[in-house]
Design an enzyme around this catalytic site. Sequence first.
Site, PDB file in Angstrom:
ATOM      1  N   SER A  16       0.847  -1.328  -0.022  1.00 51.95           N
ATOM      2  CA  SER A  16      -0.084   0.055   0.084  1.00 51.95           C
ATOM      3  C   SER A  16       0.934   1.276   0.150  1.00 51.95           C
ATOM      4  CB  SER A  16      -0.872  -0.014   1.267  1.00 51.95           C
ATOM      5  OG  SER A  16      -0.118  -0.486   2.303  1.00 51.95           O
ATOM      6  N   GLU A  18       0.954   5.447   0.886  1.00 45.57           N
ATOM      7  CA  GLU A  18       0.184   6.690   1.694  1.00 45.57           C
ATOM      8  C   GLU A  18       0.513   7.988   1.058  1.00 45.57           C
ATOM      9  OE1 GLU A  18       0.265   6.250   5.939  1.00 45.57           O
ATOM     10  OE2 GLU A  18       1.082   8.418   6.151  1.00 45.57           O
ATOM     11  N   ASP A 110      -1.473  14.113  16.888  1.00 44.01           N
ATOM     12  CA  ASP A 110      -0.768  14.559  17.685  1.00 44.01           C
ATOM     13  C   ASP A 110      -1.022  15.753  18.299  1.00 44.01           C
ATOM     14  OD1 ASP A 110       1.599  12.864  17.484  1.00 44.01           O
ATOM     15  OD2 ASP A 110       2.185  13.948  15.363  1.00 44.01           O
ATOM     16  N   PHE A 220      13.833  13.654  10.007  1.00 40.94           N
ATOM     17  CA  PHE A 220      12.807  12.756  10.420  1.00 40.94           C
ATOM     18  C   PHE A 220      13.611  12.017  11.591  1.00 40.94           C
ATOM     19  CE2 PHE A 220      11.106  12.418   6.018  1.00 40.94           C
ATOM     20  CZ  PHE A 220      10.044  12.972   6.457  1.00 40.94           C
ATOM     21  N   HIS A 270       3.770  -0.826   3.902  1.00 37.56           N
ATOM     22  CA  HIS A 270       3.149   0.272   3.729  1.00 37.56           C
ATOM     23  C   HIS A 270       4.070   1.487   3.510  1.00 37.56           C
ATOM     24  CE1 HIS A 270      -0.305   3.128   4.219  1.00 37.56           C
ATOM     25  NE2 HIS A 270       0.263   3.948   4.886  1.00 37.56           N
TER      26      HIS A 270
HETATM   27  P1  FAD Z   1      -3.257   6.371  20.831  1.00 38.74           P
HETATM   28  O1  FAD Z   1      -3.508   5.048  20.459  1.00 38.74           O
HETATM   29  O2  FAD Z   1      -4.495   7.178  21.502  1.00 38.74           O
HETATM   30  O3  FAD Z   1      -2.085   6.703  21.698  1.00 38.74           O
HETATM   31  C1  FAD Z   1      -1.481   7.838  22.111  1.00 38.74           C
HETATM   32  C2  FAD Z   1      -1.000   7.859  23.498  1.00 38.74           C
HETATM   33  O4  FAD Z   1      -1.883   7.536  24.467  1.00 38.74           O
HETATM   34  C3  FAD Z   1       0.194   6.807  23.553  1.00 38.74           C
HETATM   35  O5  FAD Z   1       1.254   7.093  24.589  1.00 38.74           O
HETATM   36  C4  FAD Z   1      -0.733   5.733  24.147  1.00 38.74           C
HETATM   37  O6  FAD Z   1       0.161   4.689  24.850  1.00 38.74           O
HETATM   38  C5  FAD Z   1      -1.527   6.242  25.100  1.00 38.74           C
HETATM   39  N1  FAD Z   1      -3.079   5.619  25.209  1.00 38.74           N
HETATM   40  C6  FAD Z   1      -3.666   5.267  24.328  1.00 38.74           C
HETATM   41  N2  FAD Z   1      -4.955   4.612  24.730  1.00 38.74           N
HETATM   42  C7  FAD Z   1      -4.914   4.648  25.886  1.00 38.74           C
HETATM   43  C8  FAD Z   1      -5.741   4.707  26.870  1.00 38.74           C
HETATM   44  N3  FAD Z   1      -7.129   3.960  26.731  1.00 38.74           N
HETATM   45  N4  FAD Z   1      -5.421   4.836  28.396  1.00 38.74           N
HETATM   46  C9  FAD Z   1      -4.347   5.505  28.557  1.00 38.74           C
HETATM   47  N5  FAD Z   1      -3.586   6.000  27.613  1.00 38.74           N
HETATM   48  C10 FAD Z   1      -3.717   5.506  26.364  1.00 38.74           C
HETATM   49  N6  FAD Z   1      -1.455  11.946  12.379  1.00 38.74           N
HETATM   50  C11 FAD Z   1      -2.297  12.645  11.925  1.00 38.74           C
HETATM   51  O7  FAD Z   1      -2.575  13.981  12.493  1.00 38.74           O
HETATM   52  N7  FAD Z   1      -2.791  12.381  10.790  1.00 38.74           N
HETATM   53  C12 FAD Z   1      -2.634  11.417   9.974  1.00 38.74           C
HETATM   54  O8  FAD Z   1      -3.216  11.104   9.178  1.00 38.74           O
HETATM   55  C13 FAD Z   1      -1.589  10.610  10.799  1.00 38.74           C
HETATM   56  N8  FAD Z   1      -1.459   9.129  10.211  1.00 38.74           N
HETATM   57  C14 FAD Z   1      -0.721   8.381  10.760  1.00 38.74           C
HETATM   58  C15 FAD Z   1      -0.533   7.242  10.241  1.00 38.74           C
HETATM   59  C16 FAD Z   1       0.548   6.225  10.850  1.00 38.74           C
HETATM   60  C17 FAD Z   1       0.756   4.662  10.130  1.00 38.74           C
HETATM   61  C18 FAD Z   1       0.956   6.348  12.361  1.00 38.74           C
HETATM   62  C19 FAD Z   1       1.906   5.470  12.675  1.00 38.74           C
HETATM   63  C20 FAD Z   1       0.783   7.504  12.782  1.00 38.74           C
HETATM   64  C21 FAD Z   1      -0.203   8.615  11.928  1.00 38.74           C
HETATM   65  N9  FAD Z   1      -0.201   9.906  12.853  1.00 38.74           N
HETATM   66  C22 FAD Z   1      -1.332  10.634  12.190  1.00 38.74           C
HETATM   67  C23 FAD Z   1       0.290  10.114  13.865  1.00 38.74           C
HETATM   68  C24 FAD Z   1      -0.415   9.884  15.088  1.00 38.74           C
HETATM   69  O9  FAD Z   1      -1.793  10.782  15.274  1.00 38.74           O
HETATM   70  C25 FAD Z   1       0.425  10.364  16.646  1.00 38.74           C
HETATM   71  O10 FAD Z   1       1.537   9.333  16.735  1.00 38.74           O
HETATM   72  C26 FAD Z   1      -0.504  10.133  17.706  1.00 38.74           C
HETATM   73  O11 FAD Z   1       0.464  10.962  18.577  1.00 38.74           O
HETATM   74  C27 FAD Z   1      -0.941   8.795  18.392  1.00 38.74           C
HETATM   75  O12 FAD Z   1      -1.814   8.487  17.719  1.00 38.74           O
HETATM   76  P2  FAD Z   1      -2.371   6.952  18.048  1.00 38.74           P
HETATM   77  O13 FAD Z   1      -3.650   6.798  17.281  1.00 38.74           O
HETATM   78  O14 FAD Z   1      -1.590   6.042  18.146  1.00 38.74           O
HETATM   79  O15 FAD Z   1      -3.134   7.358  19.588  1.00 38.74           O
END
Ligand code: FAD
Length: 295
Positions: A16, A18, A110, A220, A270
């Site tokens: 895939s 991105e 983020d 990066f 990916h």
């Molecule tokens: P979460 O899974 O919510 O985790 C965030 C933090 O909270 C972690 O430290 C985790 O340990 C903690 N946590 C999670 N769940 C819980 C819980 N239930 N209780 C307590 N703590 C918890 N960002 C963008 O803005 N746009 C994008 O399109 C984008 N695409 C991405 C694509 C990929 C493949 C990746 C790997 C990242 C992407 N990101 C994107 C970045 C991402 O949004 C950030 O890395 C963000 O800081 C974490 O997102 P997450 O979904 O992993 O969050």
Amino acid sequence: PPTVGALLAAGGHSFSFEFFPPKTDDGERLLWQAIRELEGLRPTFVSVTYGAGGSTRDRTVRITQRIAEETTLLPMGHLTCVGSSVAELRSVIGSYADAGVRNVLALRGDPPGGPGSPWEQHPEGLAHADELVTLVRSLGDFSVGVAAFPERHPESASLDDDARVLLAKQEAGAEFAVTQMFFEASHYFAMIERARALGCTIPVLPGIMPLTNINQLERFAILSGTAFPDDLAARFRAVADDPDAVHALGVEAASDLCQELLDGGAPGLHFFTLNRSTSAREIYTGLGLGASASA
Ligand code: FAD
């Protein structure tokens, strides 16, 4: 069309690409050029990111819609919790459904102040990606993916915490994950082992960033906290003045990483393309992948 989750569950390797939603007309032309050039490789799916702070909401939905309507590609739209109430998130998810987009990468996003600043959830929004997975799944027949972090999410206390979070996202209904970029296969395999030990069974696609200019390398490595192997960095610096040599080395290094990942059992690859097709195509064809793609 089948969903990303179903295609991954069917087995075979997934490939895939991105993209990100460009800000200018010129950027948009380059994006569509890249999409058309990569379409011929028949990837399993392509994904479009969601800008920081939800800034690209409309553009992300529009591009995924156009991919669904005008190409043979299967689109996945990213979605984050940043800056949106639950009502607004429902509305974006509805737009994806209306656009014919059934695959969503559910992310927290983020912190609005940028990586490293404290995370603050929207007062009527969601705190974590697992809640977004639950929301998207509750609103229709979506296949939902999530993020995974081979070298620890910067806000997580430990690698084991990350594994528990990945499991929570699976339990919320995520069907697959895509990783943050990394440059050493051992980080990926160790993460898979930790997650599997907890009962995490979903396929986790390694995210591959081919580095093809020297500025990216510096940027990066600093930005993402991703470890960059010293010996590889030295090889890049040795050819820093020769852009063609840097590009060739970037493609070679990424190809070696991809081969090691596939040999070790990764379910696919990916590629973060930065809206350019050249290096992804060179890696893809160099590895002889075209024929084995599952879609
Ligand atoms: P979460 O899974 O919510 O985790 C965030 C933090 O909270 C972690 O430290 C985790 O340990 C903690 N946590 C999670 N769940 C819980 C819980 N239930 N209780 C307590 N703590 C918890 N960002 C963008 O803005 N746009 C994008 O399109 C984008 N695409 C991405 C694509 C990929 C493949 C990746 C790997 C990242 C992407 N990101 C994107 C970045 C991402 O949004 C950030 O890395 C963000 O800081 C974490 O997102 P997450 O979904 O992993 O969050």
